[in-house]
Each structure stands twice: as C-alpha cells, then as structure tokens.
Design a protein around this motif. Structure first.
Motif, PDB file in Angstrom:
ATOM      1  N   ILE A   1       4.482 -25.066   4.020  1.00  0.00           N
ATOM      2  CA  ILE A   1       5.200 -25.988   3.136  1.00  0.00           C
ATOM      3  C   ILE A   1       6.664 -25.560   3.007  1.00  0.00           C
ATOM      4  O   ILE A   1       7.583 -26.392   3.073  1.00  0.00           O
ATOM      5  N   LYS A   2       6.899 -24.251   2.842  1.00  0.00           N
ATOM      6  CA  LYS A   2       8.274 -23.748   2.727  1.00  0.00           C
ATOM      7  C   LYS A   2       9.037 -23.979   4.036  1.00  0.00           C
ATOM      8  O   LYS A   2      10.217 -24.336   4.026  1.00  0.00           O
TER       9      LYS A   2
ATOM     10  N   GLU B   1       1.521 -25.131  13.978  1.00  0.00           N
ATOM     11  CA  GLU B   1       2.904 -25.627  13.940  1.00  0.00           C
ATOM     12  C   GLU B   1       3.891 -24.489  13.733  1.00  0.00           C
ATOM     13  O   GLU B   1       4.949 -24.440  14.377  1.00  0.00           O
ATOM     14  N   LEU B   2       3.557 -23.564  12.852  1.00  0.00           N
ATOM     15  CA  LEU B   2       4.418 -22.406  12.624  1.00  0.00           C
ATOM     16  C   LEU B   2       4.574 -21.585  13.902  1.00  0.00           C
ATOM     17  O   LEU B   2       5.692 -21.253  14.310  1.00  0.00           O
ATOM     18  N   LEU B   3       3.463 -21.263  14.541  1.00  0.00           N
ATOM     19  CA  LEU B   3       3.492 -20.396  15.717  1.00  0.00           C
ATOM     20  C   LEU B   3       4.286 -21.014  16.869  1.00  0.00           C
ATOM     21  O   LEU B   3       5.026 -20.329  17.573  1.00  0.00           O
TER      22      LEU B   3
ATOM     23  N   ILE C   1      -4.533 -19.680   1.794  1.00  0.00           N
ATOM     24  CA  ILE C   1      -3.662 -20.336   0.810  1.00  0.00           C
ATOM     25  C   ILE C   1      -2.206 -19.945   1.037  1.00  0.00           C
ATOM     26  O   ILE C   1      -1.301 -20.795   1.027  1.00  0.00           O
ATOM     27  N   LEU C   2      -1.968 -18.670   1.277  1.00  0.00           N
ATOM     28  CA  LEU C   2      -0.604 -18.195   1.482  1.00  0.00           C
ATOM     29  C   LEU C   2      -0.006 -18.750   2.779  1.00  0.00           C
ATOM     30  O   LEU C   2       1.192 -19.053   2.852  1.00  0.00           O
ATOM     31  N   LEU C   3      -0.829 -18.915   3.799  1.00  0.00           N
ATOM     32  CA  LEU C   3      -0.350 -19.499   5.060  1.00  0.00           C
ATOM     33  C   LEU C   3       0.042 -20.967   4.867  1.00  0.00           C
ATOM     34  O   LEU C   3       1.036 -21.437   5.433  1.00  0.00           O
ATOM     35  N   LEU C   4      -0.719 -21.695   4.073  1.00  0.00           N
ATOM     36  CA  LEU C   4      -0.386 -23.091   3.791  1.00  0.00           C
ATOM     37  C   LEU C   4       0.919 -23.188   3.002  1.00  0.00           C
ATOM     38  O   LEU C   4       1.748 -24.077   3.259  1.00  0.00           O
TER      39      LEU C   4
ATOM     40  N   ARG D   1       7.185 -13.549   6.430  1.00  0.00           N
ATOM     41  CA  ARG D   1       8.408 -12.790   6.129  1.00  0.00           C
ATOM     42  C   ARG D   1       9.633 -13.708   6.104  1.00  0.00           C
ATOM     43  O   ARG D   1      10.463 -13.639   5.192  1.00  0.00           O
ATOM     44  N   VAL D   2       9.714 -14.605   7.086  1.00  0.00           N
ATOM     45  CA  VAL D   2      10.885 -15.478   7.221  1.00  0.00           C
ATOM     46  C   VAL D   2      10.981 -16.474   6.073  1.00  0.00           C
ATOM     47  O   VAL D   2      12.067 -16.707   5.509  1.00  0.00           O
ATOM     48  N   TYR D   3       9.859 -17.073   5.675  1.00  0.00           N
ATOM     49  CA  TYR D   3       9.901 -18.177   4.726  1.00  0.00           C
ATOM     50  C   TYR D   3       9.508 -17.821   3.291  1.00  0.00           C
ATOM     51  O   TYR D   3       9.865 -18.536   2.360  1.00  0.00           O
TER      52      TYR D   3
END
Length: 450
Positions: free
Chosen positions: A382-383, A66-68, A375-378, A82-84
């Motif tokens: 969320i952000k 979804e992010l990509l 974990i950081l990608l999840l 970086r963005v979020y």
C-alpha cells in the motif's frame, strides 16, 4: 580471490524449481494430517473456508509479486519493507520472519519424529529431528540448486498423493462405492446436517487451521535473488496459486467428504488413509505416513533455506551481525545456514523433556507469526502504491479494495485466534515478541545516535 563479504547469492534456481517451491509452499502437512480435525470443526463448509483463505492468500502473493518485479535487484521482500516502511520495520519483519520459519520447522521436525515412530515405535521422538537437521544442513551447504532439487522431489511426492486421492475418490463416487455407513456420492456434502453442519461458529473456528495449511506460501518471494529470470518465473509461479488451491485443497476436500460423510471422518488418522483403505489398499496407512513425512521434511528444508536467506539480507542491510552476510565459494550463506540449523536443535531438547506439549504451542506461534508478516507485506505494498512508484505490468488486481479486504480478513483471523482459548497464549506471546522487536530496535538505534 573474491572475498566472502563481496560475493552475492547465485541465480541457480530454474523455472521448474520455482514452480515446485511454490507448490511446496502451498501444500503443507495440514492438508494430509490436519484436514480431518478441520473437517470435524466445520463440516462440508471447510471447502468454502479453503476457497476464501486461498483467495486472500493469492491476493497477498500478488501484492508481493508486484513489489518484487518492480525492482528485480532487490534480494527479497524484506528489502522492500526497508525502502517503504523504514529500517525499524525491516528489522521487525526480518527477525519475525526468521521466527516464522524457525517455529514452523520445529513443529514439522516434531511431527517427523512422530511419523517415523509409526514404523519404529521404540524410537525416541527426539532422535529423528536431530538426524533431519544435520542431513538437511549438509545438503544445503553445497549450492542452492540442491535445495531446489530436494523441494522438487518433495513436492512431486505430495502432488502425486493428492492426484491419486482425487482419481480414486472420483472413481468411488462415479461407481457409487459402498462404505460402512453409506455410499460414495456428492450428496454426502449436504445430507448430513447441511453444508454448514456445525453452524457459523464451526465455520469461523476452522479458519486458523486452514491458515496453518497455507503457511509458507509466500516463500517464493525469498527466491527472487536466486532466480535466473525472476520477471518470467515469479509471475508464473504466483498466478498458478488459484489452480493449485482449487485442485489440491478444494478437490481433495470435495472427494473426501463425498466418499465419507464429514461426521464419520476419523480424526485419529489422515482422511487420505480412510479413502485408500476403503478400496482395499492394506498399505494405505504406511503410504500416507510416508507422504506426510516427506511433507514435514519439505517444511524443514524450506525453513533452513528461508531462515538463512533472511539472516543474509538482514546482515547485508546492517540489521544483523555482518558474519551472517558472508557466502562461501558456492554462493551459499553458510554462516546463516549453520546458525539457523544449530538453533533448530532446541527442538531436540523440547522433544526430549516435553514431547506431548511442544507441537500445539509451536504450531500456534508459527501460524500467528506468518499472519503478522503477511499483514506487514500488504501494508508495504500500500505504501509503495501511495508514493506513486508503479512499475511493470504485474500489478495487484483490484487495488486498493483488494488490499484492504485482505488486511481485514487476516486481522479477523487474528481475532478468532485470540478468542479461542487454545491459541490465546500463542497470540499474546507473539504480540509481545513483535513489540520487543520494535522497542528493542528503537532503543538500540537511539543509543547509537547519542
């Protein structure tokens, strides 16, 4: 003439490449070689462990997808961090991801040396990693399409091996093939101590080994900047993950433990060897050893690709020396490739001085590092949702419940790794590495603002 610093990565990866890279990421050496140990740990319940882990890994991949697809101009998921989450976390995840693949490559390069000694017992363990590193570097320097072709070839070999196992095993089950201890039947899954034969503790302790088998599954998210049509190709690759897990992992485990009860599986060799040897294929050990060797080479090839692209993104975002942001006339980040490959030569020295201890330590660091990155990608996803910037139709199913459940699962596996004495040192070392990254960035950024 176009300057090196102005060139971007090419978009030469085809739909076939993306599919095979995704398959390669989902099938590691853990299935071929480490599954015997996992079966001994959990018994038939390892099947459920693969299903649960596969489900949560798929959810993590849907979040990344979804992010990509929300902004296809981004080069990889590191850009979204970086963005979020900010530059500090981009720096941390970028270099942590570089560590993920570097440590995984070192583990598999070590394994390649072990596998080759099957045919050449007198061959020193450190020579093979050195040959592999320089060979893969030479191939990757030409263009990204060569990388895609190599991964396609490696993945094809792995897929054929698994399908052959399942077909042979099903034939043995249908015909009631007699083994030295029993006969091939689905009831072997429950007739030897029950489905949870080693109890709840054995079931829980198997999860870290299952996670190691899935490490690298997110690598398809690094191909966004080199994919011809990411909006079409990435969803197809990600959505096929459950099917691959069902066929490759669950199917293989069901067949293996139906042919041979879990308590007679030999952990000294691959369960694949036992099944193929059972029907009289004398060359089974050699064939499976070749397949496992290609799986290790695939992991090393993916590592060289991933680490070089990570350095490229970090450099372009001023989080690494600008030198790493240059690409050659083939649109390959040549400096990142060379630097990552030269760093991998450290494993040659480790295999020369401490050949017996290196694999367990390095593979533990790789597993834990990947869990931290996931974990950081999840959290990034969320952000992204919290700021209300929802774009496109490829959305995380069941958000936000699925996000938090997936986070809870990965954190629970980390707790298991801390409790387990064999992996406790690797967990502590990796946590210290992450803390140093964040603190180091904060101190360095503070100095530049003075």
């Amino acid at each position: 003439m176009e300057k090196e610093t102005q060139r971007e990565l090419s978009r030469a990866l085809t739909p076939r490449h993306i599919q095979m890279i995704a398959i390669g990421g989902a099938i590691g050496t853990g299935l071929f070689l480490g599954s015997g140990t996992a079966i001994k740990e959990a018994g038939p319940s390892i099947i459920l462990a693969y299903i649960i882990t596969g489900l949560f890994c798929f959810m993590m991949m849907r979040a990344v997808g979804e992010l990509l697809l929300s902004n296809t101009k981004m080069r990889s998921f590191i850009d979204f961090v970086r963005v979020y989450l900010g530059e500090k976390w981009e720096f941390a995840i970028g270099w942590a991801y570089w560590l993920c693949w570097t440590s995984l490559a070192m583990a598999d390069l070590t394994a390649s040396g072990i596998y080759l000694r099957y045919w050449f017992p007198s061959l020193p363990q450190w020579i093979t990693p050195m040959i592999v590193i320089f060979s893969l570097l030479a191939i990757n320097l030409f263009n990204v399409k060569w990388f895609g072709e190599m991964e396609s070839a490696f993945s094809t070999i792995k897929v054929f091996a698994i399908i052959a196992l399942i077909v042979v095993g099903l034939g043995m089950i249908i015909t009631g093939f007699k083994t030295p201890t029993t006969h091939a039947t689905l009831t072997n899954l429950v007739n030897h101590g029950g489905f949870f034969a080693t109890g709840l503790s054995g079931f829980i302790l198997a999860f870290p080994m299952v996670i190691f088998a899935f490490t690298g599954i997110e690598m398809v998210g690094l191909t966004a900047g080199e994919t011809a049509n990411p909006k079409r190709d990435l969803p197809k690759a990600i959505n096929a993950v459950p099917v691959r897990i069902g066929l490759f992992y669950v199917g293989a485990m069901l067949v293996i433990m139906s042919v041979y009860p879990w308590n007679v599986i030999n952990t000294e060799q691959s369960p694949f060897v036992q099944v193929f040897t059972g029907i009289g294929i004398k060359a089974a050990a050699g064939i499976v050893n070749f397949v496992v060797l290609t799986a290790a080479l695939s992991a090393a090839n993916s590592a060289i690709f991933s680490t070089s692209r990570t350095l490229f993104v970090l450099a372009r975002n001023n989080q690494a020396p600008q030198w790493f942001g240059r690409v050659n006339r083939h649109h390959v980040p040549v400096n990142g490739l060379v630097a990552s490959s030269l760093f991998l030569l450290l494993i040659v020295l480790l295999n020369y001085f401490v050949p017996n201890q290196v694999f367990v330590l390095i593979s533990g660091v790789a597993t834990i590092s990947f869990i931290f990155v996931w974990i950081l990608l999840l959290i990034t996803h969320i952000k992204y949702r919290h700021v209300g910037k929802i774009e496109g139709v490829y959305q995380m199913p069941g958000y936000p419940i699925t996000n938090y459940l997936t986070l809870a699962f990965f954190m629970a596996v980390l707790i298991v790794l801390i409790v387990d004495q064999a992996t406790r040192f690797s967990v502590i070392a990796t946590i210290i590495f992450f803390i140093l990254l964040v603190v180091g960035y904060s101190l360095g950024h503070k100095k530049t603002n003075l």
